[in-house]
Motif scaffolding. Structure first.
Motif, short mmCIF file in Angstrom:
data_model
loop_
_atom_site.label_atom_id
_atom_site.label_comp_id
_atom_site.label_asym_id
_atom_site.label_seq_id
_atom_site.Cartn_x
_atom_site.Cartn_y
_atom_site.Cartn_z
N HIS A 198 0.80 -1.25 0.00
CA HIS A 198 0.00 0.00 0.00
C HIS A 198 0.82 1.29 0.00
O HIS A 198 0.82 2.06 0.97
CB HIS A 198 -1.00 0.00 1.17
N TYR A 232 -7.09 3.17 -2.53
CA TYR A 232 -6.52 3.92 -3.66
C TYR A 232 -7.60 4.64 -4.45
O TYR A 232 -8.64 4.06 -4.79
CB TYR A 232 -5.79 3.00 -4.63
N GLU A 236 -4.29 7.51 -7.80
CA GLU A 236 -3.24 6.83 -7.03
C GLU A 236 -2.91 5.48 -7.64
O GLU A 236 -1.74 5.09 -7.73
CB GLU A 236 -3.69 6.68 -5.57
N GLU A 237 -3.94 4.77 -8.05
CA GLU A 237 -3.72 3.47 -8.68
C GLU A 237 -2.87 3.61 -9.94
O GLU A 237 -1.95 2.82 -10.19
CB GLU A 237 -5.06 2.82 -9.02
#
Length: 293
Positions: A198, A232, A236-237
């Protein structure tokens, strides 16, 4: 045919509320009585104590279930806590077990200091209050938070963290942890693959620092990066995907399931919209290799 995938989950061996066997049973119940394949990994914090039970229960569903033994190692990166996932590690590896024992002992010492700080705040709580019935269960801050809730000092586990236990709060205590590079070495030397967990969770690091972290850990032997995670955003992903591509890292994904300690997170679905894509599996399973028992 859909494949159900969740490569990040926690049991009562660390800070989850389902036993390792219950996690397997719950995953299969969630997948339903169909024929779709299921791929799951148990990744408890700094312990592999739950893996034998997890793998034994998984044998009941071996026709459609691939169960991967794992671990999530807490590390210190220039004062920021970073987690490294290890997949298909040898749970009998002496060096790995010894380092995990040190990590747990550090956590135990931390628990005592947290209890002391809470007592200084006038809160009536002792180590005996948070000690679980199973001696193999790792005691962590969620255990303390639940006691604060039980004793009516807070109205929720979240409030316990927000008021007392989170970093920066009055009863927070730091831990002694290995570096991410040391964790990667432990995982690789025990026959596993190492994955950065993460990345976008580490709010103390800006985008450039996150990119630097990924590059440094790739140089240290990192195999993959958790590209799909329950918190996410789409942006962000995409950022994590770009790092995976840039450094030729495996893409993995999981919900970080903790049972009722994080009741808003469900197996396979995270907070409701998450889905780990099937196209990550060929490379991941090839890298994992034959599952260790």
């Amino acid at each position: 045919m859909k494949t159900y995938i969740d490569l990040h989950m926690h049991s009562t061996a660390s800070d989850g509320t389902l036993s390792p066997a219950q996690i397997v049973a719950s995953a299969m119940a969630e997948a339903g009585n169909k024929k779709e394949p299921v791929v799951i990994a148990l990744t408890d914090h700094d312990t592999v104590a739950g893996i034998p039970e997890f793998m034994k229960e998984a044998e009941k569903y071996k026709e459609r279930l691939t169960a991967v033994p794992g671990v999530e190692i807490s590390t210190d990166y220039h004062g920021v806590e970073i987690h490294v996932l290890g997949y298909n590690i040898d749970i009998h590896n002496a060096a790995l077990l010894e380092r995990l024992k040190v990590c747990r002992e550090s956590r135990d010492g931390r628990n005592e200091k947290i209890i002391q700080k809470l007592q200084e705040q006038g809160i009536q709580i002792t180590m005996d209050d948070i000690r679980p019935a199973d001696p193999n269960e790792t005691i962590a801050r969620p255990h303390i938070a639940k006691q604060l809730l039980k004793k009516h000092y807070v109205s929720s586990v979240k409030e316990a963290f927000d008021k007392y236990l989170a970093e920066g709060r009055c009863c927070y205590v730091e831990r002694i942890m290995p570096t991410p590079q040391e964790a990667i070495s432990l995982i690789k030397n025990s026959g596993g693959i190492a994955v950065l967990a993460h990345l976008m969770y580490y709010k103390k690091l800006d985008a450039a620092q996150k990119a630097t972290l990924a590059a440094e850990l790739k140089e240290a032997g990192l195999d993959g990066i958790e590209t799909y995670y329950n918190t996410y955003t789409p942006e962000e992903e995409e950022f994590v995907k770009s790092l995976a591509k840039e450094h030729a890292l495996l893409r993995t994904g999981g919900t970080d399931f903790h049972g009722q300690n994080k009741p808003h997170i469900s197996l396979f679905k995270g907070q409701g919209e998450m889905e780990v894509p099937e196209d990550i599996l060929p490379e991941f399973l090839e890298a994992v290799g034959e599952i260790k028992r």
